[in-house]
Enzyme design. Structure first.
Site, mmCIF file in Angstrom:
data_model
loop_
_atom_site.group_PDB
_atom_site.id
_atom_site.type_symbol
_atom_site.label_atom_id
_atom_site.label_comp_id
_atom_site.label_asym_id
_atom_site.label_seq_id
_atom_site.Cartn_x
_atom_site.Cartn_y
_atom_site.Cartn_z
ATOM 1 N N GLY B 39 5.290 0.478 -4.593
ATOM 2 C CA GLY B 39 5.931 -0.730 -4.354
ATOM 3 C C GLY B 39 5.597 -1.036 -2.957
ATOM 4 O O GLY B 39 4.809 -0.531 -2.447
ATOM 5 N N GLU B 55 1.445 -6.273 -6.195
ATOM 6 C CA GLU B 55 1.507 -4.996 -5.950
ATOM 7 C C GLU B 55 0.785 -4.135 -7.332
ATOM 8 O O GLU B 55 -0.300 -3.103 -7.164
ATOM 9 C CB GLU B 55 2.936 -4.482 -6.257
ATOM 10 C CG GLU B 55 3.570 -4.392 -4.977
ATOM 11 C CD GLU B 55 3.063 -3.546 -3.980
ATOM 12 O OE1 GLU B 55 2.582 -2.506 -4.087
ATOM 13 O OE2 GLU B 55 3.240 -4.009 -2.876
ATOM 14 N N GLU B 59 -2.633 -1.883 -6.980
ATOM 15 C CA GLU B 59 -2.629 -0.512 -7.396
ATOM 16 C C GLU B 59 -3.570 -0.102 -8.510
ATOM 17 O O GLU B 59 -4.186 0.820 -8.555
ATOM 18 C CB GLU B 59 -1.023 -0.006 -7.994
ATOM 19 C CG GLU B 59 0.090 0.063 -7.031
ATOM 20 C CD GLU B 59 -0.061 0.889 -5.725
ATOM 21 O OE1 GLU B 59 -0.921 1.932 -5.956
ATOM 22 O OE2 GLU B 59 0.429 0.926 -4.832
ATOM 23 N N PRO B 78 23.778 1.160 0.013
ATOM 24 C CA PRO B 78 23.768 1.015 1.367
ATOM 25 C C PRO B 78 22.595 1.771 1.949
ATOM 26 O O PRO B 78 21.988 1.486 2.913
ATOM 27 C CB PRO B 78 25.027 1.189 1.956
ATOM 28 C CG PRO B 78 25.960 0.937 0.792
ATOM 29 C CD PRO B 78 25.202 1.096 -0.671
ATOM 30 N N GLU B 109 -2.172 8.767 -2.194
ATOM 31 C CA GLU B 109 -2.498 9.305 -3.458
ATOM 32 C C GLU B 109 -1.576 8.630 -4.658
ATOM 33 O O GLU B 109 -0.730 8.611 -4.777
ATOM 34 C CB GLU B 109 -2.704 10.780 -3.634
ATOM 35 C CG GLU B 109 -3.170 11.247 -4.871
ATOM 36 C CD GLU B 109 -2.961 12.856 -4.871
ATOM 37 O OE1 GLU B 109 -3.307 13.634 -5.722
ATOM 38 O OE2 GLU B 109 -1.937 13.363 -4.145
#
Lengths: 223, 223
Positions: B39, B55, B59, B78, B109
């Site tokens: 992410g 993303e 990846e 929170p 990795e």
DNA sequence: GCAAAAGTGTTGGGAGTACACCCATGA
DNA sequence: TCATGGGTGTACTCCCAACACTTTTGC
């Protein structure tokens, strides 16, 4: 990157034989005078669901007990709010019939509006709230089939006919009262009999039920 | 209130007869050394889906075409990240078998890990990523029933047996090959015959199909 | 009694499961 | 010709939509 995070509420109920949603009239730019979904900023020390519960209480005075509340989706297009970058987490809330909101609670007028009116575009919503409302409606319609969610539109105790009315209004269809009765009373965990009966509109008194513990309906109630 | 907004990816695939998920080993505190979902932060001028697509490309090097990508949910407790207030929008991605990610792309990795291992708690995930992964798995399982989503796990062209294998791995059940064949080929819009055939493992050659245009399956494929 | 709404019985057809059986290939 | 996986036929069961019918009230 500084983002503002808000929660918006799609609060649905059934009033006057139609599906209605709580809307607030915007008092300020942008979209001044347009209807919008109620919502507000998430606070520093507050979770997302918590923020939605707080908004719900502020708008309706309702404890969360009697209201179904679930996350609907998150909307974060770069310019959905022209002032700053806002990511909004929408929640879907379903409630039994509530009184018209007290005026002047929040400096802005809050009212029940028919969902159909707001979606048909005759009365345009602010921001991307039309999309959010549409997604909420779709979610509610789908979940009636395979979950006992329809009971969230009913009071604590309700009759099978009242439950059927929920399905008919949300789906915009007619259902066979006899087969519907058999289906819902036969679905394990959907309804709990209270033993009490009521007469509301003349005719034979109906049994009163409460929602049961089932989270999933199978077989589903088909449209 | 300044919030950071990220997208996290639950990227599922089927490898070695099991459901696997792309995980990255964290190189920094907090949760240094633990596995986490891939992410990153949403950029200033970027929508949420766009950020998830970026993303995904970073990846895997994959164009979004061949990958199913949908919003899963948003997580914003929170203190879910001890450093600052982060609201994370999770996306569920499903892909056909991909090569093991190239090492060193992102200084951390990235590897395929069996979902079962990460959920069973033998290998604890960072942050609230176990919850997110669990929600993703549940969503994928549910959607196989009533949507043609299983095709997202297959290559562009695939056989009925390969599709059945997807269902069997994701659900952890066995399905009758004969009835399964009839169901999926009979479901309108689910599969498009290509006319081609293949022989992969001996035995009679199987027809090759592509995904059709249907978005919803009815009747559903039952577990 | 009559209207109205609640609730039950019955039945015919459709869908799904289980499984026998046939098909097309490689070795 | 046998092993292996692909694909079809068929019978039995169960579910469910359709609708006739009975129950219990108000007027």
């Amino acid at each position: 990157m500084p983002f503002a995070v808000t929660v918006d509420l799609v609060l649905l109920t059934i009033r006057e034989d139609e599906l209605q949603v709580l809307a607030v009239r915007r008092g300020e730019a942008p979209f001044r005078g347009r209807w919008a979904l109620p919502g507000g900023f998430v606070r520093e020390e507050e979770g997302l669901l918590e923020a939605a519960q707080r908004e719900l209480a502020e708008e309706t005075g309702l404890r969360e007990r009697s209201v179904h509340l679930e996350q609907l989706g998150t909307y974060g297009a770069p310019r959905r709010d022209p002032r700053l970058r806002v990511v909004s987490v929408a929640y879907l809330a379903l409630a039994a019939e509530l009184p018209e909101p007290a005026a002047g609670t929040d400096a802005s007028e809050a009212r029940w509006r028919p969902v159909a009116d707001l979606l048909s575009g005759s009365d345009r919503l602010a921001f991307d709230h039309r999309e959010i409302l549409g997604d909420g409606l779709e979610r509610a319609r789908a979940k009636l089939e395979y979950s006992p969610l329809a009971t969230a539109f009913c009071a604590h105790e309700f009759t099978v006919a009242e439950l059927r009315h929920v399905y008919e209004v949300v789906w915009g269809t007619e259902l066979d009262p006899r087969n519907f009765h058999r289906k819902v009373t036969g679905s394990p965990g959907f309804l709990m009999p209270t033993g009490r009966r009521t007469t509301r509109n003349g005719g034979r008194p109906a049994q009163l039920f409460r929602r049961g513990k089932a989270r999933l309906l199978n077989p589903p109630i088909s449209r």
